[in-house]
Design a protein around this motif. Structure first.
Motif, mmCIF file in Angstrom:
data_model
loop_
_atom_site.group_PDB
_atom_site.id
_atom_site.type_symbol
_atom_site.label_atom_id
_atom_site.label_comp_id
_atom_site.label_asym_id
_atom_site.label_seq_id
_atom_site.Cartn_x
_atom_site.Cartn_y
_atom_site.Cartn_z
ATOM 1 N N ARG A 1 27.984 36.449 38.194
ATOM 2 C CA ARG A 1 26.803 35.581 38.309
ATOM 3 C C ARG A 1 26.790 34.838 39.644
ATOM 4 O O ARG A 1 25.738 34.684 40.270
ATOM 5 C CB ARG A 1 26.762 34.607 37.129
ATOM 6 N N ILE A 2 27.961 34.386 40.114
ATOM 7 C CA ILE A 2 28.031 33.677 41.396
ATOM 8 C C ILE A 2 27.690 34.618 42.546
ATOM 9 O O ILE A 2 27.023 34.215 43.498
ATOM 10 C CB ILE A 2 29.419 33.028 41.596
ATOM 11 N N ARG B 1 48.110 40.342 41.875
ATOM 12 C CA ARG B 1 47.427 39.382 42.766
ATOM 13 C C ARG B 1 45.929 39.605 42.812
ATOM 14 O O ARG B 1 45.170 38.667 42.981
ATOM 15 C CB ARG B 1 48.000 39.469 44.177
ATOM 16 N N LYS B 2 45.483 40.838 42.691
ATOM 17 C CA LYS B 2 44.048 41.112 42.796
ATOM 18 C C LYS B 2 43.304 40.910 41.483
ATOM 19 O O LYS B 2 42.095 41.032 41.434
ATOM 20 C CB LYS B 2 43.836 42.539 43.302
ATOM 21 N N GLY B 3 44.032 40.561 40.417
ATOM 22 C CA GLY B 3 43.415 40.359 39.122
ATOM 23 C C GLY B 3 42.735 39.008 38.956
ATOM 24 O O GLY B 3 41.962 38.801 38.025
ATOM 25 N N THR B 4 43.039 38.078 39.878
ATOM 26 C CA THR B 4 42.387 36.778 39.862
ATOM 27 C C THR B 4 41.848 36.467 41.251
ATOM 28 O O THR B 4 42.297 37.045 42.247
ATOM 29 C CB THR B 4 43.351 35.653 39.416
ATOM 30 N N ILE B 5 40.894 35.555 41.280
ATOM 31 C CA ILE B 5 40.211 35.260 42.540
ATOM 32 C C ILE B 5 39.892 33.770 42.611
ATOM 33 O O ILE B 5 39.698 33.122 41.596
ATOM 34 C CB ILE B 5 38.936 36.126 42.657
ATOM 35 N N GLY B 6 39.861 33.255 43.820
ATOM 36 C CA GLY B 6 39.498 31.853 44.032
ATOM 37 C C GLY B 6 38.011 31.716 44.321
ATOM 38 O O GLY B 6 37.381 32.624 44.857
ATOM 39 N N ILE B 7 37.486 30.556 43.935
ATOM 40 C CA ILE B 7 36.087 30.225 44.207
ATOM 41 C C ILE B 7 36.067 28.866 44.890
ATOM 42 O O ILE B 7 36.689 27.909 44.416
ATOM 43 C CB ILE B 7 35.263 30.168 42.907
ATOM 44 N N GLU B 8 35.367 28.801 46.006
ATOM 45 C CA GLU B 8 35.212 27.543 46.751
ATOM 46 C C GLU B 8 33.837 26.973 46.434
ATOM 47 O O GLU B 8 32.837 27.693 46.483
ATOM 48 C CB GLU B 8 35.315 27.840 48.241
ATOM 49 N N ILE B 9 33.787 25.686 46.121
ATOM 50 C CA ILE B 9 32.512 25.052 45.791
ATOM 51 C C ILE B 9 32.298 23.857 46.714
ATOM 52 O O ILE B 9 33.168 22.993 46.853
ATOM 53 C CB ILE B 9 32.489 24.591 44.316
ATOM 54 N N THR C 1 27.324 24.668 45.533
ATOM 55 C CA THR C 1 27.152 26.047 45.962
ATOM 56 C C THR C 1 28.526 26.693 45.985
ATOM 57 O O THR C 1 29.455 26.174 46.605
ATOM 58 C CB THR C 1 26.523 26.103 47.369
ATOM 59 N N ALA C 2 28.643 27.825 45.287
ATOM 60 C CA ALA C 2 29.935 28.501 45.153
ATOM 61 C C ALA C 2 30.021 29.682 46.107
ATOM 62 O O ALA C 2 29.013 30.305 46.450
ATOM 63 C CB ALA C 2 30.118 28.975 43.715
ATOM 64 N N ARG C 3 31.261 29.983 46.493
ATOM 65 C CA ARG C 3 31.530 31.135 47.353
ATOM 66 C C ARG C 3 32.801 31.807 46.858
ATOM 67 O O ARG C 3 33.832 31.165 46.677
ATOM 68 C CB ARG C 3 31.709 30.671 48.797
ATOM 69 N N ILE C 4 32.711 33.121 46.627
ATOM 70 C CA ILE C 4 33.862 33.899 46.201
ATOM 71 C C ILE C 4 34.778 34.089 47.419
ATOM 72 O O ILE C 4 34.309 34.462 48.492
ATOM 73 C CB ILE C 4 33.430 35.276 45.644
ATOM 74 N N THR D 1 27.298 28.385 35.613
ATOM 75 C CA THR D 1 26.630 29.402 36.425
ATOM 76 C C THR D 1 25.374 29.822 35.674
ATOM 77 O O THR D 1 25.168 29.429 34.521
ATOM 78 C CB THR D 1 27.560 30.613 36.647
ATOM 79 N N PHE D 2 24.538 30.636 36.323
ATOM 80 C CA PHE D 2 23.238 30.947 35.740
ATOM 81 C C PHE D 2 23.001 32.450 35.654
ATOM 82 O O PHE D 2 23.206 33.177 36.624
ATOM 83 C CB PHE D 2 22.135 30.277 36.561
ATOM 84 N N ARG D 3 22.545 32.885 34.473
ATOM 85 C CA ARG D 3 22.192 34.288 34.266
ATOM 86 C C ARG D 3 20.914 34.618 35.023
ATOM 87 O O ARG D 3 20.241 33.734 35.544
ATOM 88 C CB ARG D 3 21.984 34.558 32.772
#
Length: 126
Positions: free
Chosen positions: A52-53, A115-123, A78-81, A18-20
Motif C-alpha cells: 500500500r505504501i 536479511r531480505k525478509g524484512t524492510i525498513g520504512i522511513e516516515i 509520508t512514508a518511504r520504503i 495506510t490506505f487501500r
C-alpha cells in the motif's frame, strides 16, 4: 534530537495507518524509533502495508498500545520504503530502543526470514 511527531515519536507502539486503493484505512501497531527528525518502522518485506505504501505513501500515525488501541493525536506523514543498507540502520535503531526484546525479535526474524525478509520504512511528518 528534533521530534516533529510529538507523542508518536516517543511511544513504545505506533499505529501506522495506510490506505487501500478505495481509500479504506488499515491500521497496524508497530515498534518505531525516532532518529534525525524522522520515524523509522520495520516490517515484513511482502506485507500488505508495504504494497500500500508503494502505491500511496500518505500515512497517519498515532501512539497506541500493543493491540493497536489509539492513545493520542493523529499525525500525518509520508512514508518511504528503504533499501537494504538503510533497512539495516532501522534494525539497529529498533534494537537500541527496545534493548534485549528488540535484539531478540530482530535476530529471530533474521534467522527465520533472512536479511531480505524484512524492510525498513522511513516516515517524515507532513
Amino acid at each position: 534530537m528534533d521530534n516533529p511527531f510529538g507523542a508518536v515519536g516517543t511511544a513504545n507502539y505506533v499505529l501506522l495507518t495506510t490506505f487501500r486503493k478505495d481509500g479504506t484505512p488499515v491500521g497496524t501497531p508497530l515498534w518505531a524509533a525516532l532518529d534525525d527528525g524522522k520515524l523509522f518502522v520495520w516490517t515484513v518485506t511482502d506485507s500488505w502495508k508495504v504494497k500500500r505504501i508503494r502505491r500511496n505513501p500518505a500515512v497517519t500515525l498515532q501512539p497506541c498500545n500493543v493491540s493497536g488501541t489509539p492513545r493520542g493525536a493523529v499525525v500525518n506523514g509520508t512514508a518511504r520504503i528503504l533499501d537494504e543498507a538503510d533497512s539495516d540502520r532501522v534494525r539497529r535503531l529498533i534494537k537500541r530502543k527496545y534493548s534485549i526484546q528488540g535484539w531478540l525479535v530482530v535476530a529471530g526474524s533474521q534467522l527465520r526470514r533472512g536479511r531480505k525478509g524484512t524492510i525498513g520504512i522511513e516516515i517524515t511528518a507532513a
